[in-house]
Design a protein around this motif. Sequence first.
Motif, short mmCIF file in Angstrom:
data_model
loop_
_atom_site.label_atom_id
_atom_site.label_comp_id
_atom_site.label_asym_id
_atom_site.label_seq_id
_atom_site.Cartn_x
_atom_site.Cartn_y
_atom_site.Cartn_z
N ALA A 1 0.83 -1.20 0.00
CA ALA A 1 0.00 0.00 0.00
C ALA A 1 0.87 1.25 0.00
O ALA A 1 0.58 2.23 -0.71
N THR A 2 1.95 1.22 0.79
CA THR A 2 2.85 2.37 0.81
C THR A 2 3.48 2.59 -0.56
O THR A 2 3.57 3.72 -1.05
N GLY A 3 3.88 1.45 -1.21
CA GLY A 3 4.46 1.57 -2.55
C GLY A 3 3.46 2.10 -3.57
O GLY A 3 3.80 2.94 -4.41
N ARG A 4 2.21 1.60 -3.50
CA ARG A 4 1.19 2.08 -4.43
C ARG A 4 0.91 3.57 -4.24
O ARG A 4 0.73 4.32 -5.20
N THR A 5 0.85 3.99 -2.99
CA THR A 5 0.60 5.40 -2.71
C THR A 5 1.70 6.28 -3.29
O THR A 5 1.45 7.31 -3.91
N GLU A 6 2.96 5.82 -3.07
CA GLU A 6 4.07 6.61 -3.60
C GLU A 6 4.05 6.64 -5.13
O GLU A 6 4.26 7.69 -5.74
N ARG A 7 3.76 5.47 -5.77
CA ARG A 7 3.72 5.43 -7.23
C ARG A 7 2.56 6.28 -7.77
O ARG A 7 2.69 6.97 -8.78
N ARG A 8 1.39 6.23 -7.08
CA ARG A 8 0.24 7.01 -7.52
C ARG A 8 0.51 8.50 -7.40
O ARG A 8 0.14 9.29 -8.28
N ALA A 9 1.18 8.90 -6.33
CA ALA A 9 1.50 10.32 -6.17
C ALA A 9 2.45 10.78 -7.27
O ALA A 9 2.27 11.85 -7.86
N ALA A 10 3.46 9.91 -7.55
CA ALA A 10 4.41 10.29 -8.60
C ALA A 10 3.72 10.35 -9.96
O ALA A 10 3.95 11.27 -10.76
N ARG A 11 2.85 9.36 -10.23
CA ARG A 11 2.15 9.35 -11.52
C ARG A 11 1.18 10.52 -11.62
O ARG A 11 1.03 11.13 -12.69
N SER A 12 0.48 10.86 -10.52
CA SER A 12 -0.44 11.97 -10.54
C SER A 12 0.29 13.28 -10.83
O SER A 12 -0.16 14.11 -11.62
#
Length: 432
Positions: A224-235
């Motif tokens: 979940a932490t990795g997904r959040t970081e990837r989503r923030a970067a992608r956003s």
Amino acid sequence: MSDPAAPSDLGDLPEPVRARVVALSAEVLPDVAALPPSLRRVAAFTPSRRARLGATALTAALVDQRLRERVAVQVAARRSSALADLAGLDDPVEAAALAWLVRPEGWQEPVAAAVDLTAARAAQQEAEQESRWRRRAEAAEQALREQRALHRQQVEDYKAEVAGLRRRLAEARRGDQAVDDAVLDGLRGELDEQTRARRAAEDALAAERSGVRRLQAQVERLEATGRTERRAARSERDEVSLRARLLLDSVIDAAAGLRRELALPPVSGSPADRVEAEVAAERGPRAPGGVADTVSPAVLEQLLALPHGRLLVDGYNVSKGVWGGSSLEAQRIRLLAALAPLVARTGAETTVVFDAADSEHRPPVSPPRGVKVLFSPPGVIADDVLRDLVAAEPAGRTVLVVTDDRSLRADVTRSGARVVGVHALAGLLGRV
């Protein structure tokens, strides 16, 4: 003295005699003088087609006794030998048809004989058909009785077999009861030992599962932490890309608009011309149906040339207003052909909607490049389809709806579209 059983009306004759009268009349029809208008075209047919395609017209026309007499003259000329000996003809239908048409002395007798013969044949055929159905019914009833008897015998056999199996089962149960009790005691002891062993294994498995769940929870938290970081970067990356794309689209649209403006003729007049034009337009001619239309053909072409322009056409409303004297198919073809150069010139995204609410049939069309053609679904009028298309467009896009329908104009205007009268589009198309 006339025979009351001999019908004088062609419609009262038996069908074979009536068909033969029509055939004889069709043979001589080209030679008959003063034919009524309904038979003149039939007389030009080939002999085989006269009797087949002109039967209805001949039957209706032969009610006229004068026409029948003229036809009888030609038939008598061709069938003189048969008329000389009507009683000697082998075919009573032929004799009755000739007698009815020519009506020599005693003509009622062969006609009445043909009527009686036809009735007798019909009665005989009906009796034979009834006899065949009766035989079939008797055979079916006999087969049903035999099948029921066979089923009853099979049921009895099955009952006897089931009774024997029940007896053998009861004997086996009584003989095995003692053995079962001893075996059951041994099995119970083994079951107790297995139960204790299973409980111990379950306790160990529960402890292992608890450890696995803890590890899985830890893995899920890390994922979940990795997904959040990837989503923030992608956003963040998408936002930057979107800003750049919007800036690029704005620059491209501005450049395209500038190119078009530079190609326009020099501007003349004063800044007040626009206000004067708007006031004059409000008092100008009104579009068909009594709805004011302030869009001229020249303004319509400029609007269509705007970036990402959208043109929606109320098909039959436009085609009937411009080419109302043509068939619907011709109207569709002419409208689509006229739109082709306009769409190619302006690049506007164009959709033409034809009303097909009352029809299951959708005629084939060949729309030109850049033009979409829709037929409204059964039970749905084209106006509703156009309302849905306008509602689906984003706010701020240039959407033009061509129609003279009052209700549709009011609805699409409230939805943000701009209404164009039929005469404006017709003027732009040049009434092709």
